[in-house]
Scaffold this motif. Structure first.
Motif, PDB file in Angstrom:
ATOM      1  N   LEU A 139      12.664   4.534  -3.440  1.00 46.19           N
ATOM      2  CA  LEU A 139      12.476   6.138  -3.193  1.00 46.19           C
ATOM      3  C   LEU A 139      11.255   6.565  -2.768  1.00 46.19           C
ATOM      4  CD1 LEU A 139      13.800   8.664  -3.635  1.00 46.19           C
ATOM      5  CD2 LEU A 139      13.101   8.451  -6.098  1.00 46.19           C
ATOM      6  N   MET A 140      10.193   5.778  -3.091  1.00 41.22           N
ATOM      7  CA  MET A 140       8.797   6.233  -2.773  1.00 41.22           C
ATOM      8  C   MET A 140       8.495   5.980  -1.534  1.00 41.22           C
ATOM      9  SD  MET A 140       5.498   4.704  -1.787  1.00 41.22           S
ATOM     10  CE  MET A 140       5.814   3.076  -2.413  1.00 41.22           C
ATOM     11  N   ILE A 141       8.872   4.948  -0.873  1.00 37.51           N
ATOM     12  CA  ILE A 141       9.216   4.910   0.732  1.00 37.51           C
ATOM     13  C   ILE A 141       9.927   5.934   1.458  1.00 37.51           C
ATOM     14  CG2 ILE A 141       9.606   3.186   2.453  1.00 37.51           C
ATOM     15  CD1 ILE A 141       9.140   0.893   0.568  1.00 37.51           C
ATOM     16  N   ALA A 159       2.793   3.916  12.001  1.00 38.54           N
ATOM     17  CA  ALA A 159       1.379   3.866  12.564  1.00 38.54           C
ATOM     18  C   ALA A 159       0.521   4.555  11.246  1.00 38.54           C
ATOM     19  CB  ALA A 159       1.356   5.045  13.610  1.00 38.54           C
ATOM     20  N   LEU A 160       0.848   5.333  10.394  1.00 36.58           N
ATOM     21  CA  LEU A 160       0.361   5.623   9.307  1.00 36.58           C
ATOM     22  C   LEU A 160       0.133   4.411   8.332  1.00 36.58           C
ATOM     23  CD1 LEU A 160       1.338   9.291   8.477  1.00 36.58           C
ATOM     24  CD2 LEU A 160      -0.542   8.674   9.894  1.00 36.58           C
ATOM     25  N   TYR A 161       1.099   3.675   8.105  1.00 35.72           N
ATOM     26  CA  TYR A 161       1.009   2.549   7.056  1.00 35.72           C
ATOM     27  C   TYR A 161       0.142   1.456   7.850  1.00 35.72           C
ATOM     28  CZ  TYR A 161       2.357  -1.019   4.022  1.00 35.72           C
ATOM     29  OH  TYR A 161       2.251  -2.068   3.021  1.00 35.72           O
ATOM     30  N   LYS A 162       0.125   1.424   9.069  1.00 35.34           N
ATOM     31  CA  LYS A 162      -0.739   0.547   9.693  1.00 35.34           C
ATOM     32  C   LYS A 162      -2.291   0.797   9.558  1.00 35.34           C
ATOM     33  CE  LYS A 162      -1.099  -3.203  12.285  1.00 35.34           C
ATOM     34  NZ  LYS A 162      -1.017  -4.764  11.676  1.00 35.34           N
ATOM     35  N   VAL A 164       0.683  -7.543   7.258  1.00 33.31           N
ATOM     36  CA  VAL A 164       1.989  -7.841   8.160  1.00 33.31           C
ATOM     37  C   VAL A 164       2.792  -6.637   7.902  1.00 33.31           C
ATOM     38  CG1 VAL A 164       1.582 -10.485   8.268  1.00 33.31           C
ATOM     39  CG2 VAL A 164       2.932  -9.098   6.567  1.00 33.31           C
ATOM     40  N   GLU A 165       3.849  -6.505   8.929  1.00 31.41           N
ATOM     41  CA  GLU A 165       4.930  -5.517   8.826  1.00 31.41           C
ATOM     42  C   GLU A 165       5.418  -5.276   7.417  1.00 31.41           C
ATOM     43  OE1 GLU A 165       8.400  -3.764  11.760  1.00 31.41           O
ATOM     44  OE2 GLU A 165       8.284  -6.013  11.059  1.00 31.41           O
ATOM     45  N   ASN A 166       5.625  -4.429   6.988  1.00 30.50           N
ATOM     46  CA  ASN A 166       6.272  -3.751   5.671  1.00 30.50           C
ATOM     47  C   ASN A 166       7.693  -3.963   5.818  1.00 30.50           C
ATOM     48  OD1 ASN A 166       7.333  -2.547   3.408  1.00 30.50           O
ATOM     49  ND2 ASN A 166       5.077  -1.984   2.993  1.00 30.50           N
ATOM     50  N   GLU A 167       8.315  -5.037   5.312  1.00 26.62           N
ATOM     51  CA  GLU A 167       9.852  -5.102   5.338  1.00 26.62           C
ATOM     52  C   GLU A 167      10.498  -3.981   4.637  1.00 26.62           C
ATOM     53  OE1 GLU A 167      12.021  -7.179   7.123  1.00 26.62           O
ATOM     54  OE2 GLU A 167      10.259  -7.590   8.038  1.00 26.62           O
ATOM     55  N   GLU A 225      -3.366   3.873  -3.151  1.00 21.43           N
ATOM     56  CA  GLU A 225      -4.253   4.703  -2.692  1.00 21.43           C
ATOM     57  C   GLU A 225      -4.768   5.099  -1.260  1.00 21.43           C
ATOM     58  OE1 GLU A 225      -4.346   2.643  -5.161  1.00 21.43           O
ATOM     59  OE2 GLU A 225      -4.279   4.145  -7.038  1.00 21.43           O
ATOM     60  N   ASP A 226      -4.889   3.864  -0.421  1.00 17.66           N
ATOM     61  CA  ASP A 226      -5.289   3.749   0.808  1.00 17.66           C
ATOM     62  C   ASP A 226      -4.259   4.683   1.536  1.00 17.66           C
ATOM     63  OD1 ASP A 226      -7.439   2.155   0.193  1.00 17.66           O
ATOM     64  OD2 ASP A 226      -6.288   0.112   0.932  1.00 17.66           O
ATOM     65  N   LEU A 227      -3.055   4.372   1.505  1.00 18.69           N
ATOM     66  CA  LEU A 227      -2.152   5.179   2.360  1.00 18.69           C
ATOM     67  C   LEU A 227      -2.001   6.672   1.807  1.00 18.69           C
ATOM     68  CD1 LEU A 227       0.351   5.212   4.385  1.00 18.69           C
ATOM     69  CD2 LEU A 227       1.806   4.708   2.498  1.00 18.69           C
ATOM     70  N   ALA A 228      -2.528   6.980   0.831  1.00 14.75           N
ATOM     71  CA  ALA A 228      -2.751   8.170   0.127  1.00 14.75           C
ATOM     72  C   ALA A 228      -3.864   9.014   0.736  1.00 14.75           C
ATOM     73  CB  ALA A 228      -2.941   8.386  -1.235  1.00 14.75           C
ATOM     74  N   PHE A 229      -4.833   8.155   1.250  1.00 13.56           N
ATOM     75  CA  PHE A 229      -6.118   8.695   1.787  1.00 13.56           C
ATOM     76  C   PHE A 229      -5.989   8.879   3.283  1.00 13.56           C
ATOM     77  CE2 PHE A 229     -10.068   7.772   4.139  1.00 13.56           C
ATOM     78  CZ  PHE A 229     -10.948   8.795   3.560  1.00 13.56           C
ATOM     79  N   VAL A 230      -5.083   8.012   3.904  1.00 15.67           N
ATOM     80  CA  VAL A 230      -4.530   8.454   5.290  1.00 15.67           C
ATOM     81  C   VAL A 230      -3.728   9.397   5.277  1.00 15.67           C
ATOM     82  CG1 VAL A 230      -3.289   7.388   7.114  1.00 15.67           C
ATOM     83  CG2 VAL A 230      -4.851   5.923   5.925  1.00 15.67           C
TER      84      VAL A 230
END
Length: 100
Positions: free
Chosen positions: A20-22, A38-41, A48-51, A83-88
Protein backbone atom coordinates in the motif's frame (compact mmCIF):
# COMPACT_ATOMS: atom_id res chain seq x y z
CA UNK A 1 -2.51 -20.35 18.24
CA UNK A 2 0.59 -21.74 16.69
CA UNK A 3 3.64 -19.46 16.97
CA UNK A 4 4.61 -20.01 13.35
CA UNK A 5 1.12 -19.00 12.22
CA UNK A 6 1.25 -15.72 14.16
CA UNK A 7 4.63 -14.88 12.62
CA UNK A 8 3.28 -15.64 9.16
CA UNK A 9 0.29 -13.38 9.80
CA UNK A 10 2.53 -10.53 10.96
CA UNK A 11 4.79 -10.91 7.91
CA UNK A 12 1.80 -11.03 5.56
CA UNK A 13 0.26 -7.91 7.14
CA UNK A 14 3.56 -6.01 6.84
CA UNK A 15 3.87 -7.00 3.17
CA UNK A 16 0.33 -5.80 2.49
CA UNK A 17 1.01 -2.50 4.26
CA UNK A 18 4.31 -2.11 2.41
CA UNK A 19 2.53 -2.68 -0.91
CA UNK A 20 0.00 0.00 0.00
CA UNK A 21 2.86 2.40 0.83
CA UNK A 22 4.44 1.68 -2.56
CA UNK A 23 1.10 2.20 -4.33
CA UNK A 24 0.69 5.55 -2.59
CA UNK A 25 4.23 6.54 -3.63
CA UNK A 26 3.62 5.53 -7.24
CA UNK A 27 0.32 7.41 -7.31
CA UNK A 28 1.90 10.52 -5.77
CA UNK A 29 4.54 10.37 -8.51
CA UNK A 30 1.83 10.05 -11.18
CA UNK A 31 -0.06 12.98 -9.70
CA UNK A 32 3.05 15.11 -10.24
CA UNK A 33 4.26 13.58 -13.52
CA UNK A 34 7.35 12.10 -11.87
CA UNK A 35 9.04 8.76 -12.52
CA UNK A 36 8.85 6.59 -9.37
CA UNK A 37 11.79 4.45 -10.54
CA UNK A 38 13.99 7.51 -11.02
CA UNK A 39 13.14 8.91 -7.59
CA UNK A 40 13.72 5.54 -5.95
CA UNK A 41 17.07 5.16 -7.72
CA UNK A 42 18.04 8.67 -6.60
CA UNK A 43 17.28 7.76 -2.98
CA UNK A 44 18.91 4.32 -3.13
CA UNK A 45 21.54 4.48 -5.91
CA UNK A 46 23.36 1.29 -4.88
CA UNK A 47 20.29 -0.87 -4.51
CA UNK A 48 19.27 -3.27 -7.24
CA UNK A 49 15.89 -2.84 -8.87
CA UNK A 50 13.09 -2.95 -6.30
CA UNK A 51 10.86 -5.87 -7.27
CA UNK A 52 7.94 -4.65 -5.15
CA UNK A 53 8.04 -1.23 -6.84
CA UNK A 54 8.29 -2.87 -10.24
CA UNK A 55 5.30 -5.12 -9.49
CA UNK A 56 3.15 -2.22 -8.30
CA UNK A 57 3.94 -0.19 -11.40
CA UNK A 58 3.23 -3.13 -13.71
CA UNK A 59 -0.03 -4.08 -12.01
CA UNK A 60 -1.28 -0.56 -11.43
CA UNK A 61 -5.05 -0.69 -11.54
CA UNK A 62 -5.54 3.00 -12.05
CA UNK A 63 -5.74 4.97 -8.84
CA UNK A 64 -5.56 7.98 -11.17
CA UNK A 65 -8.42 9.81 -9.50
CA UNK A 66 -6.80 9.47 -6.09
CA UNK A 67 -4.77 12.48 -4.93
CA UNK A 68 -2.13 11.99 -2.22
CA UNK A 69 -1.04 15.21 -0.57
CA UNK A 70 2.60 15.97 0.11
CA UNK A 71 2.44 15.63 3.89
CA UNK A 72 0.76 12.24 3.66
CA UNK A 73 3.35 10.75 1.33
CA UNK A 74 6.19 12.02 3.51
CA UNK A 75 4.53 10.60 6.65
CA UNK A 76 3.90 7.23 5.01
CA UNK A 77 7.45 6.92 3.70
CA UNK A 78 8.92 7.80 7.08
CA UNK A 79 6.56 5.40 8.86
CA UNK A 80 8.08 2.56 6.82
CA UNK A 81 11.65 3.70 7.42
CA UNK A 82 12.19 5.11 3.93
CA UNK A 83 13.89 8.26 5.16
CA UNK A 84 16.18 8.49 2.13
CA UNK A 85 13.21 8.31 -0.23
CA UNK A 86 11.28 10.79 1.92
CA UNK A 87 14.25 13.18 1.62
CA UNK A 88 14.24 12.87 -2.18
CA UNK A 89 10.45 13.35 -2.28
CA UNK A 90 10.82 16.41 -0.05
CA UNK A 91 13.32 17.88 -2.51
CA UNK A 92 10.89 17.22 -5.37
CA UNK A 93 8.08 18.89 -3.43
CA UNK A 94 10.23 22.00 -3.06
CA UNK A 95 11.00 21.98 -6.79
CA UNK A 96 7.31 21.58 -7.65
CA UNK A 97 6.37 24.46 -5.36
CA UNK A 98 8.95 26.71 -7.00
CA UNK A 99 7.44 25.96 -10.42
CA UNK A 100 4.00 27.17 -9.36
Amino acid sequence: MEFKNINEQIIQKYKEDETLMIRLFVQWCKNHDLDPNALYKKAYPYQVENEALKNVIETDDGFDEFHIDNETILDVLQLFGNEDLAFVVSDEIQLLQRKK
